[in-house]
Structure formats: C-alpha cells, structure tokens
Scaffold this motif. Sequence first.
Motif: not given
Lengths: 1061, 493
Positions: A700, A716, A718, B21, B24-25, B27-35, B37, B41-42
Amino acid sequence: MKKLLLLILLFVLSAGHILLAQTVVITGTVTSSVEGGGPIPGVTILVKGTTIGSTTDASGKYILTVPQSATTLIFSFVGMKSQEVLISGRTVINGVMESDLLGLNEVVVTALGISREKKALGYSVSDIKGDQMVQAKETNIVNLFQGKLAGVQITNNSGAIGASSQMLIRGTRSFGDNAPLWVVDGTPITNATDAANQWGAVDYGNAASDIDPENIASVSILKGANAAALYGSRARNGVVLITTKKGVKSKGLGASFSNFTSIEQISFLPTYQNQYGQGWNGGEAKFRQATAAGQPQEGLSYQDYSHDYVFKYVDGLGGGINDGFDESWGPRLDAGLHIDQFQGKDQPWVSHPNNTRSFFQTGVSATNNLTLTGGSDNVKGRFSYTNIYETGTIPNTDQKRNSLNASTSLKLTNKLTADLNINYVLTNNDNLPGQGYEAGNVMQSIGGWFGRQIDMKLLKDHWTEWMPNGHPYNWNSNYHNNPYWTANKNITGRQRERWFGNADMNYIVAPWLTLTGRYGIDYYSEYRKSVIYEGSNQNWVGTGGSFNQSSSERKETNVDFLAAFNKSFNVIKISGNIGTNYRQADSYNMSLSASELTVPNFFHISNVKGTPGTGFYESHYKTNSIFGALNTSFKDYLFLDLTLRNDWSSALPKDSWSYLYPSASMSWLFTETFGMSKSVLSFGKIRGSWARVGSDTSPYSLQATYVASTPFNGLSQYNYPGTIPPAGLKPEFSNSIEVGTELKFFMNRFGIDFSYYDTKTTNQIMNVDISTSTGFGSKTINAGEIESKGIELTLTGEILKSATGFNWTAILNWTRARSIVNSLYPGVPTYQLNSSWQSLTIEARPGEPFGQLYGVGYKRDTQGRVLLDGGFPIATDHNILLGNSMPDWIASINNEFTYKNFNFSFLVDGRMGGDIFSVTKWFGDYSGITETTVKGGIRDKGLVLDGIDIATNAKNKIAIDPQDWYGSAYWNFVEPGVIDGSFIKLREVVFGYRITLRTAAIRNLNISFVGRNLALLYKDKSNDIRIDPETAYGTGANATGLEQYQIPPSRSMGFKLSFDF
Amino acid sequence: MKNISKIAAVSIILAILTSCTKGWEDLNTNPNATVDVPASNILTFVERSISGSFFDVWNIGNNTDTYANHMTKIQYIDESRYNERDGIINDRWSNIIHYQVDLNKIIKKSTVVGSENDAMVGVSKVLSAFMWIIMTDTWGAIPFTEGAQGEEGILQPKYDTQQSVYNALLTMLDEANTLLASGKGTLAGDVMYDNDVLQWQKFANSLRMRVAIRMSNVDPTTSKSVLTTILGSPATYPIMIANEDMAAFTWLETTWREPFAEDKISRDDHGMCDVFINALLHTNDPRIGEFAHPAASDGIYRGIPAGASSSFSFYLKDISRIGTRYRDIFTGKTYLMRYPEVEFIIAESYARADLLNDPVKAQTAYEAGVAASCTEHGVSAGDITTYMADANVAWNGAGDWGYTNLNKIYYQKWVSLFKQGHEAWAETRRTDIPQLTAAPGSTYTGHNRPPFRWPYPVDEYNLNPLEPPKWDSNVVDRFWGDKMWWDTRTGVN
C-alpha cells in the motif's frame, strides 16, 4: 494452492523413472577420542552433498538410510573436528571424534538449511552451537548473541521486563528496515518488534523472543547479502538461521531437565545530587541576594526565607510557594531546615539519597525445561516444554511464558521421510511498564524530576490514599503520578499466542537428486489492554479513567520446493539446487479506546463517554520466487558458488514487480593448493564474493489515501495525507562485495578470521522529509545511494591446552561498520532519521556519515573555544553538527577456562563512540537533580563557565548562578545533552561444574553460576549522568542516538541446574 | 527424454509463477483508507482543524496572546519569555500549508466540468486567505505562490514578499466574494456557518477589510480603494453587521473540545497579564468578569507581567485566571473573526484623513464596536452607557491615557480581540496601542517591544536551505530586527 499441488506432482513425475533406486542402511557408534570420553549423543551424520542425515542417540548410536550411490559420510559435532568417512560398501561405520576448537572441516548450515563445509564458503558465516545458547540464560534470545560474534551488534532497548532488543548485522545499510531475517528449520519467523518510542509507549518486545533457546541445535549467522542471496529481499540485512534439536533413536526414553533461577536487580542509576531539594531560588547565593540590605526579603533567616519564598506545600497545585514545581532549585538539604512537603505539616528538610533506587525491587526469573526424546528406526520424536516466570525490577511487572515444541520424523519408505515441527508459545504479561517521555514511565517522575528530599517510603505506604486536593497521594500533583500508583493502577496487559513450525517431505529420487517440499507457517494473535485510572496525571480528575485495547493477528505462510543435486567428475564436484518459494503475509488489527469513562474505572467500551476511538487495519502481501544455486569445487581447494533468484512482489507496481538478481562467491585454500607445511600456518583461505539483492517495499505504498479523524458531530473528517506517493516505483538494489581470509596457526591453536565488505544500496525506496512549504512533510522516493563498509576481525586462541588439565581459550571479536550517504534526491538536502527536543535531529546528509546529530550548540570562536556573554554561553543561530550516533567500533573478548569438571568463562564487550542525546541528562540538569548542578558548591559560590568572555576577549571570570544557567537558558542548547556512548561491560560470567554420574536415575549433572550484565567497567566522561549507553528505541535505522528516561538496565545472577534421566 | 521432461518442468514452474500475479493490483489496494472522499468532509476537517491547531494554548496561549499582553504563562513561563519550541514553529508553518493542499483538493473537486460548485470554491478561498494572513503576519515573506505544490513537483518553493502576498490576498478574497454571490452550488460539511453561503460572503468581505486596514500605513491608496468599494456597495459586498455574523467555531462536549478547556483538564499554565487587567480595571470595563476570574485568594483581579522574570515571585492563587467563557467550557468557541473588529476597521477608515475621512461616521462605528463587544460579553445596555462615558473610552473624552480617538479605536479593538492572539499581536505591532514592552524575563535582552516576527522553522533551514537566508538578514535575536512590511513603528527594537 491447487497450483502448488500440481507442482509437487510435476516434480514426482519428472523423476518418476528413477523411483526404483536402491538404498542402504548404515549404523554405527560415535565416540570421543578423549580418554574416558565415551559415546557422544547428538553428533550429526550427513550424506555428503545432500540434506540426508541423522544424529546419534543418547548412547552415541545412529542409523542412517543412504542412497546406494552415496560415497561419503560427514560426522560433525560442536567443538569437534568434522570428518569425512568413505562408505566403501560398509554398513557399519563407527566414528571417533576429535576435539577441534577451530575445525578445518567444520560444517555449517547455510541458506535453505543446506549443510556445507565452512571452508568451501566464499562469504562470512558465524555459527553458535546450541549448548552455547543455553549456557547463560536470557529470556530474549537476541540478547544471547551479545558480544559473541564479529559484525553483530545487539542493543538492549531497556531494562524493563519483556523489552525488545535490536540486532544489527554489519551496521546500517538502509533508511528503513535494517533487521535481519530469522529462519527456523527453513521457515521464516517474524521478529516483528513493537518497541517503545521516545515519546512514550510500552515496549512489547521482539517476536523472535518466542524462540526457545532450549530447542536450538545450532545457529548460523549469514552476515552479508552474499550469504543470503537465496533468501531474497528479506535477507539483505543478514539471516539468523536456526536449526532445532530433533529426536534421536534410543533404547528407552531420553529425558533431561533444567532449571535456571536468577535474580534481577537494577545495576546502576543516573547520578543524582543530594544537596538541594525542590523549589526555586533556594541556593545560598540566591538566598544572600534576596535577603541583602534593601531587598524585599532583607534580613530573613535561611529557614524563614526558604519556608516563605522558596518552597512550601499547601495544596500541591501552586497554592503554596512553588508547590507545583517539580524542579530542584530549592533550599539546601540536611541544613536543619523544616519545610512542609506533601504531608500538610513542616518536617525536616533532609536528603534521601536512595529514594529513586528504593523504588525498584529484586526481580526473579525462573525457567524450567523438560525435554523427552525417543525413537526407533522409522519414527523419532522430541518433545520439549519450557515454563518461564519472571518478575521485573519495577514492582508489579511480569512475564510468563509457556513454550511447547514437538518434532517428529517419520521414515515412510527408505526414500521418503516426513518431518513435522510444531511450536506453541503462550506469553502473558499482567503488566508491562511504560517507557519514554510520558507519565506512564516511572523514570520520568523518579528519575527525571524527583525532589531529592522525597521519602519514597511515604509514597509507598500511602499510594492508595487521596490527598485533600482531590488527587492521589503524591509528591507533585501537577505533572506526575506516584510511581506506586503508576505501577499498580496504570497497567498494560498482553497475551500473545503463537504457532510456528513446518512440515517437510524429503524424497530421494536418485543418488544425486533429492526433492524437498516444505510448508511453513508463523501465526500469532495478540491481545493488549492498557488502563489508566481516574486521578492519574495522564487524564486528570473527573474524566473517569481511560483505556485502550487491541487485538491483532499476523500470519505468514511459506511454501517451498527444492530439488538438490550433487555430482562428481574427477577433481570437479558440482552440487546445487533449484527451488521455488511462495509467500503470503496477512495481518489484521482492531482496537477500541475510550479517553473518558462514564462510570469511573470501569474499563469497557460500553462505558465510553463521547466517541470511542477505533482502529481497523489489515494488510495483505504476496511474493513468488524462483531460485537456483550452483556450487562447484576443484580438488577440494578451489570453490565457486553461483546463485540466481527472481522475485515477484505484490507491493510493487505491475511493470516493476518482477526482479532478478545474482551472486557469485569464491573460496581458495592456498595452503592446500601448494601443500604448504602446516606447522606454523596450518590453514589459509582467501575468499571473495559479490552479490546483488533486490527488494520491494511495504504494501500500500503506491497510492495517496486520505487520513480520517474521529467524526465531528457525525460528520466524517478527511484530510489529504502528508506524504507524496511515489510515481513509477522500482525495486531497490544492494550490491555488495566481500573479501576475507581465514588463517590458522600452530596446528589450529590460533586463528584469524578477517572480512571486509562494501555494500552500496541504490534506488532506495524511502520516505524522505521534504520542506513542508510543499504542503507535505515527506515524499516516497526511489533514489539515493547509501554505502556501508566495514571490517570484521575474529581472533581465536587456545592459549593453554592439555588433555585433562587446565585449558584456556580466548576469542576476540572486533567490528567497525560505517555507512555514508553518497547521494539523495534533487531538492532533498537531507534525510531526517529522527528528531527530539528543540529540533535536535539525527540525519543522513549526502556526503556525510549516516546518523549525524544536529542541534543548537554553543557559539565558538575560530579556535573552538566557547563564547560567553556575561558568563552565559551564546546559542548558535542554527543547528550545528553535534555528533554521530554510529559507534566507531564494537568489540568483545570471551575467555573460557576449564579444569577437569570445572569451567569458567567471562565475556567483556564494549563499544567505542556512538553519540547519544540523553534527555535524562539534559532535563536532569535543567531540573537541578543532577550532580552537575551542585558540584563544587556552585549554588553557593557561583559557576564560572569555561570559555572566552566576548566583552574582554579573555578567559571568562564572570560567575553566574547555576539556576540561571541550567534552570533557564540551558534549555535552548541541546549540545550539553549530547554524550559519547562508549562503554565496556562485563557482560557474562559463567562458572560451572559437571558431574558425570553413571547411576540409572540421574546422569550428566551440571551446575553453574551465571551472571549477566554484571558491571559497567568503562564509560566516557561526557556521560557524567551515567545512563546506560546501550539504548535504542525500536529496530529501524533511526532507533539509536536518543535516550529518554530509560528504565535502568538490570543485572542478573543465578544458578543453572541440568541433568539427564 | 530426461532433458525434455526437465525443461518442461522448469518452464511450467515459470509459467505458474508468473500467472500467480493475477489479482495482485487488487491485493495491493489499501483496504484501510480511501483514495477519494467527498469535498464536504475535507471542509469539515479543515474548519475543525484550523480552529484547533491555530487557536490552542500552543499557538496563541503560549505566545501570541502573551505577545499581545492579554495573557501570560504562569508556570513553565518559557514561551512568554520567547523561549519558543522549535516544533511549534515547524508545526504552524507546515499546518498552514498543508491545509492549503486540502483546500486545493476541495477546489479541484468543485471545479470539475459539469459539477461546478462556486460556493465550495468560495469558502475554500476564504479559509485559504484566513490562513495565509496568519502566516505572513508571523513570518513576513512566505512561499505563497510556489507553496503547497509538492505534488506538482515543487520541492523547494521560493518565498514571496509580504507586500505581494497582501495584494494577492485582496484579489483572492474578491474572487471569493464573487463566487459566493454567484448562486452556483451549495455548501455541505460546513460546521461553522451551517452551510449558510451569505454568512461566508460576509466573512469574506470582512476579512478583506482586515487585510486592507493592515496595509493602510504603507499602501493607503490600495486600502482606501478596497474600503471604499466594500463600504460603498453593501449589496455586492455584504459584511458582518451583528455579533451573530461572527466567524466562530463551536466545540463539542466530548472528543472535540474547545482547546483551552481541554488543556485545563491537565495543565494550569496560563493566567492574565497585568497590562490587560490593569487597563480593564482602570476603565471599569464591564467585560472584565468575562475575560478573567478574580484571584482565588482574595477575589481581586490581578495579572502578572507577560514573561515575568525568574526573580518575580508570586502565589498562583493570587493571579487572575482566564474567564469561564474562554477556558472553562468544553463547548466554547474559537473566534476566527468577530463583528466588533469590523466596526473598528470602519471606524479607523473614517477616522483617518488619509483613508475615508468622515469623523462622524467614525464615531458611530466606534461606539457600535464597543457596544457590540460589550453585548457579546453579556453586558447590559445601562452598563454599556456607563462604560462609554469613561474618559478613556468616550469619543473625544480626555482620559488620563492621553489617547486620541484613533488610539481609542485601537485600544478597544485590542480589548475586543481577546483570545485571538494572531490578530491582537498583529494589531499591537501595527498600532503600538497599547504601548507594550518586551517580557521582563525575556531570553533576549535589550528589546523594548514584544517580538516583531517568528524565526523561520528549523525544518526550512534544513530542507529548503536557500530560502530563509534570503529573508532573515535583518533578523536580530530570532524575534526582532526584521519588521513586517506594514509595521511602520519607529524607535522600536
């Protein structure tokens, strides 16, 4: 998974036509050549060039099934000369082992668990036998390597129970992770370390401490990337390769028991003054100034002045005179004064020199191990159980560990064996202490700001009581907790349950070809909970207390297939292997926290006041690899090894996730080549190698993701991350060369092992700090070059030697490792490794050594003399270079003496150089608790600092009050907090006695005394605070060079008892 | 045959490994945060975050509030003696520019063709300008043009002169007004004005007046033009006209608390400065009970010098602490800009011959400002009248301070800016009213005024090493020497 099964099938099928190859069973007994030595259990017998092998049982017997084509057996054992024996058609082969401290034919375990003769290796490998790992006792296996090997630096992070230690092999070569890879029986095991950071946290230790030293047969340390090319990226910082003990064939049950019990005491504390107590303006000079004619306090006695103007306790919150102060610029102690402290009445103002020390208790550590082994021709097993119970030097801290290890080996057919190795380790801590700069670290209070007049006994006797001011009974209600409150109320519990092990299948396809399949797992789950009670300084009265709890899981799976081959053509021998590795690592973490509670001290998330804090994190990562090695030898004196590996990593972008890297190494035994006389130079070897290792990054890292904060009123929140993600990331590469020599003299009595290495890491993947004017604090880049070079030297000698009399052997290790940043990235002038108070930074700047300490220092003239203005130093306008955190060199000497059944050894190790910013010293001077702030009677006579007075341009003669310097302006200068971390320590002493009983009930009784970390023999004079110079936070490149209220190191003394029955 | 099977085996292994492979792309996408928003919210983040990080004890209580002599530290007095922590200096600098990145993201999302949202862009520009003002008033030359563009590859931004920043801010706020007036788009995520676009328009124009008045001593022509435009066309340029229009952020009972109240849970480092308390007492100021608590020991209002010397001894219980509304309430407010300031800007504009020159309007605005500040602090109409009659307060009154009417405007503005340290410090540097002195316990001796500026962050010297030295050649003792462009005081050092 299906694909992997297919792969097994392929191997089997491709070799199917030779399944009918014949095997032979060989048996024998191995004895010692020493008079009365008798049979030796545990001797390894290997078929040369293969992984086929066995070990001798308790009566020295072995059984080994070998391919009919096998020609040679290798017998090897700790401290004995390895020997090769030609089979020549025999089925009974007995071995006689000769003692050999520096064995010419020594066999070491190398990458992928393959045993190789040490002489054939073109790179440096150090090994330690299992019995050396259990001679002295440490519950953290990492500490056992301290001072034992050249090129290996171990740093205990603190004296706290369960604390982590970091291991660096050949120094620092990367901005990121510099930790070596740990491999147990071919399966990688995580040494994930969750150490405290300088700003305060709990040190949860390093995960390799789950490895039970009792199970270790031998350890090989592969130091360079050269040695490790076959393990891939993760091995670029070296490999700790552990081979565990296995079951042996025996008539009955083989059983052994050992107990080790020791006491742990703090070995030393910082040096505190014992002349002045808490308060402000309390020194004699300040007193005379304030009470001089015409001054407001004119004519007051020292008693009245001190009592009414310097320190007087009323409510501890500033209601009295400076009673919220935790600094010690107060009245002189032991001068007959009476001042109220925190008891509501005046009491004698006297020193308590042992107040800090008396808080610490004697910890106890007890380790019990029971091992059972047994086996028949076809089934062998070993079972080991270890129980560890420890209490720390800080009251109410502990660690309990139960380890189970079971290994079985099944010979299914003459060609097929299956091995299973399982470890289960349960670690429990009822409480681990806080560290760093936070109220949860008792040393912040009693080691950094504690009034020297405070009677610790009062705090101990009354810690459960509350004071009239509404706070728990304490010496200071503003900034600190009573240390007993901290130890008993603000506790951090942890439970870790871990499984690791592997299942192996070995199939002898042909005399020259063996197939191995291995499935290895490493899994743990960990639960943690920290609670802080209502009334603690961390959350203050009325918040109801707070807590944080988390659970995490980490799982790594490795699947390997390996085909090993071995052929001889006259004087040329060829062996090697081709293999594949599939690796998957997954982790999950969830946490909940409450910063306030509705019902006080009920630590459950249902009781949260406000919004609970939450954490939710998972990570997934895969790699695939294919690799091969080719080892050739010519006439047994010239050896060439070649390796090639390709990795595919899911953490890299698609167009660069595949990367290939080779290595080559060569060894030449010149003494053998020229048939030189062996009387003086008995053995001579020159080795050289080159390797390239590619590596990836963490999952990541490729995308910028928004950072969420706790919602505001249901909305929320961000914000954009502070790191600019990389574009077009490539793998990074390290190129290493290593040259070395091994020389042995006088029939191997003296030896020299020398290595020089140079590693250049390019295209490093790193997060560099960039000017925050960019809107970002850092950028992930793929650039730069770090070069690390070093020299390692080991000298060994059998100084005295006789068959049954007095023997003395000594080993000296000396290491110098240097890392230099050759280049960084355009627009990035420096890489900040770490920072501390007042913008002290630890940096890597292009063209400079790694680990430079920069901060505000003393302004000096061209001759380097400190400039003073009115007696006070002048601060530099900007940060200047103050030191370097890397040691100049590290060294150790181990001496071992044996006489008949007695043995005695001691290990002294040390380090020269390596600067540290010590916050204990820096704030200690500021708070007036250190010896520096009183010595020479300066609070009475004044302090004349050494330097040049800018007014007169001559040596300074102006006396200032130390309070006006240390207690005030001093804070702007970090230079005085930087000390030289050189030290020499008496690390280990072992005194043992062995009784070889022939009775049936108990055999081989050993009793020994073991002492660890016994004394600090030398420290640099700049370390006047006397902190332990071995200090670090974490394991990364940035871990060293900072000290912040360290938990004092502990000294351990105990007895070990072991016997077989 | 043997060789063929070997070659086959190896090539199959290779084929398997490379096909492994797949996926894999993902798999390597962050499940914990988003690209990605929503912009709203900003916005919530920026509003909350600037209200916290620029108005907490570290950013006003320890320094600017004490430079303005409203408060002082009473324990660990370091910062009030100008011993500032480098980390705080680094943080203010980096936070301001990082928020600009966040705001630029909002602007980018709100200018996508087909989903333009002028209201969101306008609000972003107002907040952006608000922070740039604080930044330039703290350091002078700042990376205004090239800053916040790390993603665009500018890693070592050049700084701009304060004059150019000021002129650019006038333009930026004018653009904001136009955008907010366009009626295109609606607000979401705004927790300060509850998505009320008109209120933002008032804030935008009031803030533009703040900029204009600050530069009025060095560029009166531009100031006059801006003030004339705004005051001359209230329909196009609405401004704050009542206390209800104030730009303030209201905090919550738990988790997101007013920063001073949050600090009070664990610390007791701040009290009232004697200069402020003495002035309030001298004028019988009815707001005193709102600004401060009387001393716990004797019920008397008593401050101590800001940055007292180490030999100055006092009992903590004898010092007035910060009043209830400003320190004791979790649900308290952070004030970005309040209505009385606008009236005082108007009053000054009319009171000055070089600006709008209309003494009658000046008096009206002055009195409206004083009354509004008193009302904001709960003072009754009768008490306001009494207070306004004090000779040091009354328009044309001959008080013992010898203040001109203009000085009185400055004095009242200073009082009304309590706990708005950035603005209060800037205004005392511009007006020299009240005339303050450097801290008695100052780390740097020989100065007759509180700091003129902040030193550039250590991180900038390290990581952008060419820029700070271009601008700091006149700096003396880190905090003095180099005055702001708009600071026309003489005889100060």
